[in-house]
Design a protein around this motif. Sequence first.
Motif, PDB file in Angstrom:
ATOM      1  N   GLY A  73       0.715  -1.352  -0.026  1.00  0.00           N
ATOM      2  CA  GLY A  73       0.179  -0.141  -0.022  1.00  0.00           C
ATOM      3  C   GLY A  73       0.814   1.346   0.140  1.00  0.00           C
ATOM      4  O   GLY A  73       0.492   2.243  -0.578  1.00  0.00           O
ATOM      5  N   LEU A  74       1.799   1.266   0.726  1.00  0.00           N
ATOM      6  CA  LEU A  74       2.771   2.295   0.844  1.00  0.00           C
ATOM      7  C   LEU A  74       3.415   2.788  -0.631  1.00  0.00           C
ATOM      8  O   LEU A  74       3.502   3.619  -1.043  1.00  0.00           O
ATOM      9  CB  LEU A  74       3.790   2.279   1.749  1.00  0.00           C
ATOM     10  N   ALA A  75       3.719   1.579  -1.191  1.00  0.00           N
ATOM     11  CA  ALA A  75       4.583   1.600  -2.560  1.00  0.00           C
ATOM     12  C   ALA A  75       3.430   2.187  -3.287  1.00  0.00           C
ATOM     13  O   ALA A  75       3.723   3.075  -4.331  1.00  0.00           O
ATOM     14  CB  ALA A  75       5.016   0.193  -2.989  1.00  0.00           C
ATOM     15  N   ARG A  76       1.929   1.817  -3.307  1.00  0.00           N
ATOM     16  CA  ARG A  76       1.009   2.273  -4.349  1.00  0.00           C
ATOM     17  C   ARG A  76       0.875   3.666  -4.094  1.00  0.00           C
ATOM     18  O   ARG A  76       0.949   4.508  -5.139  1.00  0.00           O
ATOM     19  CB  ARG A  76      -0.243   1.311  -3.923  1.00  0.00           C
ATOM     20  N   LEU A  77       1.238   4.441  -2.924  1.00  0.00           N
ATOM     21  CA  LEU A  77       0.797   5.677  -2.550  1.00  0.00           C
ATOM     22  C   LEU A  77       2.137   6.608  -3.160  1.00  0.00           C
ATOM     23  O   LEU A  77       1.826   7.662  -3.838  1.00  0.00           O
ATOM     24  CB  LEU A  77       0.808   5.922  -1.149  1.00  0.00           C
ATOM     25  N   VAL A  78       2.968   5.937  -3.065  1.00  0.00           N
ATOM     26  CA  VAL A  78       4.335   6.681  -3.432  1.00  0.00           C
ATOM     27  C   VAL A  78       4.273   6.723  -5.004  1.00  0.00           C
ATOM     28  O   VAL A  78       4.824   7.671  -5.603  1.00  0.00           O
ATOM     29  CB  VAL A  78       5.559   6.016  -2.886  1.00  0.00           C
TER      30      VAL A  78
END
Length: 771
Positions: free
Chosen positions: A363-368
């Motif tokens: 999820g964090l990679a998706r936001l970045v």
Amino acid sequence: MSTEPGLGTGPEADDEGTTAKGTAGAGDLTAGPAGASGSPDSGAGDPPAAGAGDSPDADAHLSPDAGAPGSPVAEGGEPDGVGGASGVQEGAAASSEADGAGAAEGPQRSEAEAELAAQRVERERIERRKAERKGPVESGTKLSGKAADLLAAIRAVEGGEKPATTVFAAPDPAPRPAAPAPEAVRRPQPAPAVAAPATETIATVRRILAEGGAPESLAPQVAAALGEGSDALLREDPWQLLRVAGVRPDQADGFARALLGAECGPDDERRGRAVTGWLLDQAALAGHTALEMPALTAALAQRAVPDPEAAVQDAIAEGEALVFQDALDPGAPEPEDGEEERPVRVLVALERYALAEESLADGLARLVNSLAKDASERWEQAAATASGGAAELVRAVAGHGLVLHTGGEAARTEPAALLTAARTAGLRAWAVTHTSEGHRRLAAALEDGDGGEGAVGTVAGLLSGAEGPGRDADGALDLDLLIVLDAPQLDVEGAAVLVEALPDGARLVLSGDPAVLWSAGPGRVFADLLAARVCPQIASRTPDPGPLGELVSGIGIGELTQVEAPGKELVIVPVRDPGEAVHRTVQLVADSVPRAIGVPAEQTVVITPGHGGAAGTRALNTALKERLNPGPGRFGGFDPGDRIAYSPAPGRTVCGQVVKADADGLHLSCAGVPVVVPKERVEQSVRQGWALTAHQAAGSRWPAAVVVLPGDAAPTLSRPWVYTAFSRAERHLSVVHGVEQALPKAVAETLPKPRTTRLPLLLKTQVPAAD
């Protein structure tokens, strides 16, 4: 006047005639007036009460397997030390108390249920994703020996086969599968409240517990933990009792012997599997999301499991644990033929935490990687309205999907300014805090802003749907920006659910003080993100004001500095033993602080290192209730007006007050919101709340705080504990001091105990390092 290095000056003698220098270094913290020794005012001269010197059950250091080499150590909880059948019940209660540290508030009982249900749905979503993947757990490296054996075991399980009993002896690892294709993000959906176990099921479980010599009162907890068919499961495998919080292996062994008779033995594979799961559960209570294989097998051997490796293999085969092989240097190139293989560490984890950590990284990679560009004009407008440190934060958020913000209490004005600027520019922005008291402080910082006052909630309220902006057609939060304050209190499961709820293109700001205690639940999300350096990090330059701000800032860098406290902002109270510590604490809360400082007892919090012992929360709460709200305790030990600490879910604590009790249960008022706790849950989820542990107090502040440090608490102290406890005070801090030089030593030398997590490695493989 005596002065000791690193702490400060204090009065020459306390009101018992002992010098500050000669009594536990008592004059170390403040340079207040000579007449203020041992109390904010000069009227605290009652003789000390005698007391025993029991060791406290520290919430800062719990070893789930005391004495085992490599066994995990917790920063929250109480040591297990109750034996026999009745000890099962006592252990369960102790675990509930341990889990009640730190939390986000919910407005009512159904909110807590909804939050738990939302997390359960998220775990189911992760499990579905795992099942859809064709290949096994990605390792990313070549293996040999036991690591290869374990990888073969998990591959066999994911392929639908139980591995042969000789899997650990197999010389060659299975061939590496192709990496699974990335899948579309799935949004969490609203979940119904969890139904309570059926009455018939509880009755059947109660009979089985009685047959095995265990307390029948555990039946609701057993039925809830084991789910449908819990009675049959418990009879077939008595060690399933270990799934109930607080039950220890020796207690489950006695229960199994009573049910199985001669069939029961230490080499029973059911026992090995259950103890493996129990140790991983204890590691989670200690904050770990996984355990290294040597630590796990050593702990199993310590628990009389004859073949620890086979026990781990069996747990993996039955799907009760996952195994991972992580390269120590994931950036190193793959070795050529004949070259030495890259070193790896083998980790074993409970599925729920392993997959939550993986989901969080995804999820964090998706936001970045999905930063929205269509709102650049509005972000430029927001940046133009901000100034100082807030302007730097706004500019960072304008260009990045994930931003970390660090600072103390005064630095909260910067995310508040960010929220105001974003909403003024027409962006959909919302901010959440860890507790309702934190919500109050953030709302106060927004009073002079424009458009931000109504966009503040709590993490629990946002996840349960009771607060927040609502959801879009895809089930994601309808937001352009989410600001999370008190971010160090986020555990891995809560963070995963929060991040998965954000839409593509949204921006996330995690803000908090990196010096406070980590989350009560597993993981160290904020610290891992700071260490991974995958996004901008904005460090506030706004210092906390006054003598207390100066003191706490020094503790944060390992120095217990000398501070001047002309307004009695800081007072040291020397004590000789835990009994005197309790006496002095009651005196301070009930008399000295209200009279000399002007802070009433209901606005003063007491913080101590643990629940047990002669000066733990239990003893202090008993004494404080007797002085401040005496009564017969006719409602399960509570009376109207009692201050309470309510734990609606493991790892959460909500402070409040008892209103009344009736057939529906115990009625509480928590931050002005009515809460009804069913009578069958009162014993395990509600406790007196005048005195708290530092984990329970994290995320909240009070006008005055009394921190109790009896001599036997010295081994439990650490720099983060002292920092967290001391920083809970807004106007006045009294330190009931009996640990002598253990306090400056803890501040200078005792850092937080490491937690084993996989998040930094998972992020490193998905997100490039920030510039």
